[in-house]
Design an enzyme around this catalytic site. Sequence first.
Site, PDB file in Angstrom:
ATOM      1  N   CYS A   1      10.997   2.020   2.063  1.00  0.00           N
ATOM      2  CA  CYS A   1      11.642   1.201   3.094  1.00  0.00           C
ATOM      3  C   CYS A   1      13.112   1.548   3.297  1.00  0.00           C
ATOM      4  O   CYS A   1      13.690   1.220   4.339  1.00  0.00           O
ATOM      5  CB  CYS A   1      11.502  -0.279   2.769  1.00  0.00           C
TER       6      CYS A   1
ATOM      7  N   THR B   1       0.815  -1.212   0.000  1.00  0.00           N
ATOM      8  CA  THR B   1       0.000   0.000   0.000  1.00  0.00           C
ATOM      9  C   THR B   1       0.851   1.265   0.000  1.00  0.00           C
ATOM     10  O   THR B   1       0.378   2.329  -0.391  1.00  0.00           O
ATOM     11  CB  THR B   1      -0.944   0.005   1.225  1.00  0.00           C
TER      12      THR B   1
ATOM     13  N   GLY C   1      12.942  -7.591   3.272  1.00  0.00           N
ATOM     14  CA  GLY C   1      12.734  -7.406   4.693  1.00  0.00           C
ATOM     15  C   GLY C   1      12.526  -5.944   5.051  1.00  0.00           C
ATOM     16  O   GLY C   1      12.571  -5.069   4.193  1.00  0.00           O
TER      17      GLY C   1
END
Length: 510
Positions: free
Chosen positions: A250, A117, A217
């Site tokens: 991220c 998202t 990750g």
Amino acid sequence: MELDYDLKSIQEMREAVRRANEAILKFQEFSQEQVDRIVKNMAEAAYQASESLARLAVDETGMGVVEHKKIKNELGSMGVYEAIKDQKTVGVIRTDPVKKITEVAYPFGVIACIIPTTNPTSTAIFKTLISLKAQNGIVVSPHPSAVNCTVEALKICNEAAVEAGAPEGLIGWITTPTMAAATQLMQHHDINLILATGGGGLVRAAYSSGKPAYGVGPGNVPVYIDKTANVNKAVKMIVDSKTFDNGTICATEQSIVVHRNIKEITIRELKNNGAYFLNEAEKAKVENIISPVKGKLNPAIVGRTAETIAEMAGIEVPNGTRILISEENRIGKDIPFSIEKLSPIFALYTADDVEEAKTICLALLNLGGRGHSLSLHSNDETVVNMFGIEMPVSRILVNTLASIGAAGATTGLTASMTLGCGSYGGNITSDNITAHHLINIKRIAYGIKDVSIPKPSKYTKEGIQQNLTTDSVDQIVKQVIREVDMKSTSADPDLVSQLVKSVIEKYQNQ
């Protein structure tokens, strides 16, 4: 009778997989030139729609900044295209005349793609481009909170692909996504590879599906400001990076580690760039917003502005506040400022020297960012190399914006929206994922070395080698003579032959 929502989602997924499998039978007959024409058409169409897709994503998810998502869409389309356009992915891709090896590419087949998202349109465009460049089909499971914008991005890519000659059904998606459908998609017998970008649970599901999978990750990225850094420039980059799309990438910096010698000037520059430093009472309120349940990030703050988060916490900040910062000296899952926050919130740690800075950075990475990235602002190559060698990450971003630098926007790294974390992070690769990760390679190898193969020796039933040496033959002859003397005084040829055979068998069976 109307189907249950989960059943409808699963049925839609199965139909998309079926159509993609039919389409790749035709697509795998395409030449490199045909594939490249399709990929270019998709990239150009997505690039043209970058702004409209950015607006759709912000409107639907409530996350991020339109102007920044537009940049991500541009990177995910033409930025990725420029990185892969010259790669050979069809048929013979390489020859080595010295070793006499010819390498031939062949695709995985149908790829299951899970879209987050936080970066719904750019990731969908990126995964579609690299999948088709590698001559694969694709079926996408969007995040339930970003269905419309993700599907719109896929429709744009699909229309451009078909216009350029791609078979219908090559790009598929689920318009009613559920966890059940996503799980069954990854386990479907006609899915050949998984590209998973999302939460830890989803990535673990991809790895446990029994299929080859690329997952990523978390990225609890620390940024160290060394005493040799250009502080003014470093702080501006860090703030710009942290506020880029409100921190949804991220690879974005999550905690600042600053050398004590330059701490005061760093704080001053942070304030000059729109940072608001929380007092102890305000810090406690923001901690409860970051992590109402200790150890878990509150999804309501992801991709929101600093002012919005401050309002949620019930504190007042000046208009134009870009970042909320609190000084911290603790690290742990129960320390909200030390976890990955995916929003414009910083913890500020102070290090007396480089060794302490490394210790703090390592602890932050061990908390949840191993294998991903680390940001560093320094003009000391010794310090840079030290961090590069010792830190358990796959990317060291030096004197740049970590958020977009890791994705290849400000560095020479491969343009990618999926950043592998290697064995440090439990991933199969530490690369920025791109088209060449989505092909298999068969090798035609000619003989170039002569090898002399020795004849096998005789073996006993027990596997012990027995060579009939000269001494062995002498023993057999003597044995036969004794047998002849005992049997008869005349040397009957048939008798001698039978005795020789009997003695040899006894000898070999000893």
